[in-house]
Design an enzyme around this catalytic site. Structure first.
Site, short mmCIF file in Angstrom:
data_model
loop_
_atom_site.label_atom_id
_atom_site.label_comp_id
_atom_site.label_asym_id
_atom_site.label_seq_id
_atom_site.Cartn_x
_atom_site.Cartn_y
_atom_site.Cartn_z
N GLU A 215 -12.58 -3.96 -1.17
CA GLU A 215 -12.57 -4.98 -2.23
C GLU A 215 -11.44 -5.96 -1.88
OE1 GLU A 215 -10.76 -2.25 -2.42
OE2 GLU A 215 -8.85 -3.21 -2.90
N SER B 283 7.07 -9.55 1.35
CA SER B 283 5.78 -8.91 1.65
C SER B 283 4.82 -9.77 2.47
CB SER B 283 5.10 -8.50 0.34
OG SER B 283 4.98 -9.60 -0.54
N LYS C 254 -0.16 -5.72 4.37
CA LYS C 254 -1.43 -5.03 4.16
C LYS C 254 -2.00 -4.40 5.43
CE LYS C 254 -2.91 -6.71 -0.19
NZ LYS C 254 -2.11 -7.90 -0.53
C1 LIG Z 1 -1.59 -8.20 -1.78
C2 LIG Z 1 -0.21 -8.69 -1.71
C3 LIG Z 1 0.79 -8.22 -2.61
C4 LIG Z 1 0.50 -7.29 -3.76
O1 LIG Z 1 0.05 -6.03 -3.38
P1 LIG Z 1 0.96 -4.72 -3.50
O2 LIG Z 1 -0.01 -3.62 -3.29
O3 LIG Z 1 1.58 -4.71 -4.86
O4 LIG Z 1 1.98 -4.80 -2.43
C5 LIG Z 1 2.09 -8.67 -2.45
N1 LIG Z 1 2.42 -9.55 -1.48
C6 LIG Z 1 1.49 -10.04 -0.61
C7 LIG Z 1 1.93 -11.01 0.43
C8 LIG Z 1 0.16 -9.62 -0.69
O5 LIG Z 1 -0.74 -10.11 0.18
#
Ligand SMILES: *Cc1c(COP(=O)(O)O)cnc(C)c1O
Length: 394
Positions: free
Chosen positions: A111, A377, A89
């Protein structure tokens, strides 16, 4: 470029900017300026500098030996979990705060659901010395206390959203309301590839550093830029958009989008938006969303807060409907098992969201000589409570 936006901000049938009149000047200002600003040398220089020296990029592309052995194939992990603040993010919030500065905005709103985007936004606001207000559902504030505290410690104000189900979609509504009331000085940092045009495209471009690095790293490690497949979890879809971006037109690369099946697609408690969703408008764009026949949004459920959203970014709606991306849904329990598996095979505790992508390995036909990249992610620190409960130590 079949899979990027047209001049009006549509991916095929999806996208656009469906906004109240009061937001028109704000959104138009951004539409007209974002590409030009992103291409400015001074913008690129600062963006790249911060990605490298503040966030810690490039994130490694790691060959997961024991995981690969178990599935009789080759698996790399793109390590977004190693970024500052623990997920992908931050790539986007750095980009958007620089955009806000270029547009002369002094007040930042955002948000957040689980608080990950809120923390990433509060972080860059502290970095730039800008006022930061984060809207968060009252229910989420109660269940995500450590992140609420992080935001406060970073100097942000957390404002509770008290309408509806008091979760992410209600926080988004509150943020939009604030933006309408403060059109001149305020920039709204959206946390995924959702919202009115140009947000989905802008966020995808900021996150595209993920696949830009993957191409170079694959070339170094494997002597070719393309893997056979890329697997990513999809909430709104920003980590997936970033991991796919530079491969969209390379049709030899299979794209696998993984949604949250919750307690089962047909249980009434899931967030399998593209499978259960129908076309409609949510938060300013036309996309697939979970709604009743008369257009009421159906409350989603996922064990992972980051995937607990009733819509999906318009880019992903288009990738799935056009057949470019394949979609799988993974249930809560399967994601928990996958988190434990990665922890004990590779010594990496993944975020629950990322664990959905890992669990997809069980459903794919993986050949011995193939290479798959999983976008990891985020890291699992924020999910320890859930993991403890799962392992029976609470
Ligand atoms: C917020 C988040 C997501 C989901 O958000 P996307 O916009 O679909 O990437 C996925 N993995 C993590 C670790 C997150 O913090």
């Amino acid at each position: 470029m079949k899979y990027t936006i047209d001049k009006k901000g549509f991916y095929g049938n999806f996208g656009g900017a469906f906004i109240p009149e009061m937001l028109h000047s704000n959104v138009t200002e951004l539409q007209e300026n974002y590409l030009g600003i992103m291409q400015e040398k001074s913008f690129q220089k600062e963006f790249r500098y911060l990605l490298k020296h503040y966030t810690g990029r490039p994130s490694p592309l790691y060959y997961a030996h024991r995981l690969s052995d178990k599935y009789h194939t080759n698996i790399y992990l793109k390590r977004e979990d190693l970024n500052h603040t623990g997920a992908h993010k931050i790539n986007n919030t750095i980009g958007q705060i620089l955009m806000a500065k270029k547009l002369g905005k002094t007040r930042i709103i955002a948000e957040t659901g689980a608080g990950q985007h809120g923390v990433a936004t509060a972080t860059v606001c502290a970095l730039m010395g800008l006022e930061c207000i984060v809207y968060m559902g009252e229910v989420d504030i109660e269940r995500q206390k450590p992140n609420v505290f992080r935001m406060k410690m970073l100097g942000a104000e957390v404002r509770p959203a008290t309408s509806g189900s008091k979760t992410l979609k209600d926080a988004t509504n509150e943020a939009i309301r604030d933006w309408i009331n403060n059109p001149l000085d305020t920039f709204y940092i959206i946390g995924s590839v959702v919202g009115p045009h140009p947000y989905p495209d802008m966020v995808a471009r900021f996150q595209s550093v993920i696949s830009e690095e993957m191409k170079q790293q694959m070339q170094e490690l494997e002597g070719k830029p393309n893997p056979d497949r890329i697997i990513a979890c999809v909430g709104g879809g920003s980590n997936a958009a970033g991991a796919y971006y530079h491969y969209l037109d390379d049709e030899d690369v299979e794209l696998v989008s993984v949604e949250a099946g919750g307690e089962g697609i047909h249980s009434g408690r899931s967030a399998a938006t593209s499978i259960l969703g129908t076309e409609g408008i949510i938060h300013g764009s036309r996309t697939l969303l979970m709604q009743t026949e008369d257009g009421q949004i159906i409350e989603p459920h996922s064990i992972s807060a980051g995937l607990d959203y009733p819509g999906i970014g318009p880019m992903h709606a288009h990738l799935i409907k056009s057949g470019r991306a394949q979609v799988l849904s993974i249930e809560d329990g399967e994601a928990l098992e996958a988190a434990l598996e990665l922890s004990q095979l590779e010594g990496i505790i993944p975020a629950l969201e990322s664990s959905h992508a890992l669990a997809a390995l069980n459903y794919l036909e993986l050949k011995e000589n193939e290479i798959s990249i999983i976008c990891l992610s985020g890291r699992g620190d924020k999910d320890l409570q859930t993991y403890m409960k799962f392992m029976g130590n609470e």
